[in-house]
Design a protein around this motif. Structure first.
Motif, short mmCIF file in Angstrom:
data_model
loop_
_atom_site.label_atom_id
_atom_site.label_comp_id
_atom_site.label_asym_id
_atom_site.label_seq_id
_atom_site.Cartn_x
_atom_site.Cartn_y
_atom_site.Cartn_z
N PHE A 23 3.49 -1.07 -11.13
CA PHE A 23 5.03 -0.96 -11.66
C PHE A 23 4.48 -0.76 -13.03
O PHE A 23 5.37 0.19 -13.47
CB PHE A 23 6.44 -1.18 -11.00
N THR A 24 3.61 -0.16 -13.42
CA THR A 24 2.79 -0.72 -15.11
C THR A 24 2.89 1.33 -15.05
O THR A 24 3.20 1.95 -16.43
CB THR A 24 1.62 -0.76 -15.04
N GLY A 25 3.23 2.34 -13.93
CA GLY A 25 3.03 3.11 -14.55
C GLY A 25 4.40 4.35 -14.63
O GLY A 25 4.20 5.37 -15.02
N LEU A 26 5.53 3.72 -14.18
CA LEU A 26 7.16 3.66 -14.85
C LEU A 26 7.38 3.44 -16.35
O LEU A 26 8.04 3.72 -16.38
CB LEU A 26 7.57 3.09 -13.80
N ARG A 27 6.25 2.35 -17.03
CA ARG A 27 6.82 2.09 -18.35
C ARG A 27 7.58 3.32 -18.84
O ARG A 27 8.30 3.49 -19.72
CB ARG A 27 5.45 1.69 -18.74
N GLY A 28 6.10 4.39 -18.98
CA GLY A 28 6.90 5.43 -20.03
C GLY A 28 7.89 5.85 -19.97
O GLY A 28 9.05 6.47 -20.33
N MET B 257 1.38 -1.38 0.05
CA MET B 257 -0.35 -0.18 0.19
C MET B 257 1.08 1.55 -0.18
O MET B 257 0.59 1.82 -0.41
CB MET B 257 -1.07 -0.24 1.00
N GLY B 258 1.92 1.77 0.49
CA GLY B 258 2.73 1.89 1.43
C GLY B 258 3.55 2.81 -0.27
O GLY B 258 3.51 3.91 -0.69
N PHE B 259 3.94 1.64 -1.58
CA PHE B 259 4.59 1.93 -2.06
C PHE B 259 3.03 1.93 -3.17
O PHE B 259 3.89 3.23 -3.87
CB PHE B 259 5.03 0.35 -3.00
N ARG B 260 2.48 1.49 -3.79
CA ARG B 260 0.84 2.40 -4.32
C ARG B 260 1.11 3.72 -4.10
O ARG B 260 0.47 4.01 -5.18
CB ARG B 260 0.13 1.30 -4.15
N ARG C 2 10.92 -7.85 -11.23
CA ARG C 2 9.21 -8.13 -10.63
C ARG C 2 8.74 -6.43 -12.02
O ARG C 2 8.47 -6.30 -12.57
CB ARG C 2 9.28 -7.00 -9.46
N LEU C 3 10.28 -5.50 -11.93
CA LEU C 3 9.65 -4.43 -13.17
C LEU C 3 9.86 -5.14 -14.13
O LEU C 3 8.94 -4.72 -15.47
CB LEU C 3 10.80 -3.35 -13.14
N GLU C 4 10.64 -5.86 -14.90
CA GLU C 4 10.96 -6.93 -15.74
C GLU C 4 8.98 -7.58 -16.94
O GLU C 4 8.64 -6.72 -17.22
CB GLU C 4 11.23 -7.50 -16.12
N VAL D 146 8.43 -2.56 -17.33
CA VAL D 146 9.23 -1.36 -17.28
C VAL D 146 10.30 -1.40 -17.53
O VAL D 146 11.62 -2.37 -16.65
CB VAL D 146 9.18 -1.18 -15.59
N PRO D 147 11.28 -0.41 -18.51
CA PRO D 147 12.69 -0.56 -19.37
C PRO D 147 13.68 -0.34 -17.62
O PRO D 147 13.15 0.92 -16.92
CB PRO D 147 12.92 0.55 -19.76
N VAL D 148 14.78 -0.67 -17.31
CA VAL D 148 15.18 -0.21 -16.42
C VAL D 148 17.19 -0.21 -17.22
O VAL D 148 17.60 -1.25 -17.69
CB VAL D 148 15.73 -1.16 -15.38
N SER D 149 17.59 0.53 -16.43
CA SER D 149 19.03 1.07 -17.25
C SER D 149 19.93 0.39 -16.75
O SER D 149 21.12 -0.03 -17.73
CB SER D 149 18.90 2.66 -17.28
N HIS D 150 20.19 0.70 -15.46
CA HIS D 150 21.51 -0.25 -14.47
C HIS D 150 20.88 -0.90 -13.39
O HIS D 150 20.01 -0.08 -12.97
CB HIS D 150 22.24 0.94 -14.01
#
Length: 514
Positions: free
Chosen positions: A432-437, A394-397, A454-456, A460-464
């Motif tokens: 985490f879909t809101g971070l896709r952009g 909940m906190g993260f959301r 989890r992001l994958e 959600v793309p992760v650079s590093h």
């Protein structure tokens, strides 16, 4: 003008406790014993007089002959810990608890207005900061544990920084944040006069077990409180704790207007939404979501949040709406502010000057700044770096919903130390879909690869990805200095991140070492 409060006079009779209904003029209600779910609104009961001691029915431990050395020993441990860069704010308290177990209760028992205990799953540190700041503005000398070290030894460590050489605490009241489990240990030593219970959500399942067990832990606090218990009427498990308070103890509520409830879903609401998304519709699921049939409007709220905006909010107090600007970050802290205002009204009502005026209360609230690591912004070479503590679904959301990622570089740091909770499976309950952009620029911490996976799954793309937290933080804040940064981090990750940033730029010392 802000009204000034004075300590309780020394001739107050500790044994004379009477309870009687409040008058209509007082604006307070009766009966805190009524159960949620009854047809009539649950009212409040007013305690006209009550003992002045923080540990009202628990005698203060006898002072041992060697107690004169306790503060000196504790401070020496703290100094050595900071010199050795061990960080952690609780080590001195751990030592003192071992050599002088009665130090905590003995010290707090002298406070004229006793202890305000703040607990719950989310929002404890910022809410504690709000309550302490507002009571200070009202004229009280306040002791608090500002670092977020919310075990009993953390409270003891904070005491060591404030007591005199001989152990006297120059304060009128203590406002203390306690972890849900350690709150049970605390109330066995010191019975709080006021308790503020915020919410119950799934968090650190390896420590607390399921959500109903967390509610049972907080029930111990409700039973031990001697003056006023403040409850979240929007959380059915918290509201039901009204049935746990002792006869003669006042119950107050804080709440939301109907229009805002969708912004602050309960744990059951969130779980039900997830099950619906997965097309799981069973009788067991429907029965489990008790908030679907729970009506919080049956409980009269002392302070209600009715409107939220960009650093602004409106609160209803005694049928009057008061709008204010705020310095706090995140919509969830605007709701926590209603909780803080409710308990401050309860405390000031017990002073000779009476309850604080609504205008003074809201003006004080507007000046409160974020607690360290909870929306705190640190400038690195002119670039703002915002730290956001996350520790459960909940906190993260709510954090992700409160801070749009556009125009910022995002980093996520996940640790799994004891203070974070070992079980990180809760990350799969966060959307985490809101971070896709925008993607995530960097992921770090002991569970960096779990977070990256989890992001994958949410595309959600992760650079590093780098498990070396300190190096990853240094690289992240140095990259593209024209873009503001935002770091979501678990508790121990936040402490280490602040420590690393303190070697790069000026960081306010929150008492947790460098």
């Amino acid at each position: 003008m802000t009204q000034q409060l004075s300590p309780v006079s020394g001739d107050r009779q500790d044994s004379n406790v009477t309870v009687q209904p409040a008058t209509a003029q007082s604006g307070q209600q009766q009966s805190g014993q009524q159960q949620p779910g009854q047809q009539q609104p649950v009212q409040q009961q007013t305690v006209i007089a009550r003992p002045a001691s923080a540990a009202e029915s628990t005698p203060a431990p006898k002072r041992p002959w060697y107690a004169f050395a306790t503060p000196t020993i504790g401070r020496a441990v703290r100094h050595a810990s900071r010199l050795l860069h061990h960080g952690g704010s609780a080590l001195p308290g751990k030592v003192v608890e071992r050599i002088d177990p009665g130090f905590l209760a003995r010290t707090l028992s002298s406070l004229p207005y006793g202890v305000v205990l703040v607990s719950g799953t989310n929002g404890k540190t910022t809410t504690t900061r709000m309550v302490a700041s507002m009571l200070s503005d009202m004229g009280l000398r306040v002791f608090t544990n500002p670092t977020g070290s919310n075990f009993t030894r953390g409270v003891v460590s904070s005491l060591l920084t404030q007591v005199s050489t001989f152990g006297h605490l120059h304060a009128d009241i203590a406002v203390l944040e306690l972890d849900e489990a350690y709150a049970v240990h605390f109330v066995r030593q010191v019975r709080p006069r006021y308790a503020l219970l915020l919410n119950v959500m799934r968090d650190q399942l390896d420590r607390f077990g399921e959500i109903d067990n967390t509610a049972r832990l907080l029930a111990h606090v409700a039973r031990a409180t001697t003056g006023t218990v403040v409850l979240n009427r929007e959380d059915p498990r918290i509201a039901r704790l009204a049935s746990e308070v002792q006869l003669g103890v006042q119950v107050r509520y804080f709440g939301l207007s109907q229009a805002l409830r969708s912004y602050f879903p309960s744990d059951d609401d969130m779980h039900n939404t997830d099950m619906q998304a997965a097309e799981v519709q069973t009788a067991e699921v429907q029965a489990a979501t008790s908030s679907a049939t729970y009506d919080p409007d049956r409980l009269n709220a002392d302070v209600t949040l009715t409107h939220v905006g960009d650093h602004e909010a409106t609160y209803r107090i005694a049928d009057r709406d008061i709008a204010t600007s705020v310095k706090l970050e995140g919509v969830y802290n605007l709701f926590n502010a209603a909780a803080a205002a409710t308990v401050v009204r309860a405390v000031t009502a017990d002073t000779p000057q009476g309850v604080a005026s609504d205008d003074d209360l809201i003006a004080s609230l507007s000046r409160v700044t974020p607690a360290f690591g909870r929306g705190e912004t640190i400038s690195v070479g002119g670039t703002p770096v915002e730290l956001l503590l996350v520790k459960n679904p909940m906190g993260f959301r709510l954090s992700l919903a409160s801070f749009p990622p556009a125009g910022h570089d995002t980093m996520i740091i996940i640790n799994d130390e004891y203070a974070d909770g070992r079980d990180m499976s809760w990350l799969w309950d966060v959307d985490f879909t809101g971070l896709r952009g925008t993607g995530v620029a960097a992921v770090s911490g002991t569970r960096a690869w779990d977070m990256a996976l989890r992001l994958e799954y949410d595309q959600v793309p992760v650079s590093h990805v780098d498990t070396d937290l300190e190096q990853a933080v240094a690289d992240f804040v140095a990259a593209d200095p024209t873009t503001p940064k935002r770091i979501y981090c678990t508790y121990t990750a936040m402490l280490r991140t602040r420590a690393k940033l303190s070697h790069i730029t000026d960081v306010a010392d929150a008492g947790v070492g460098r």
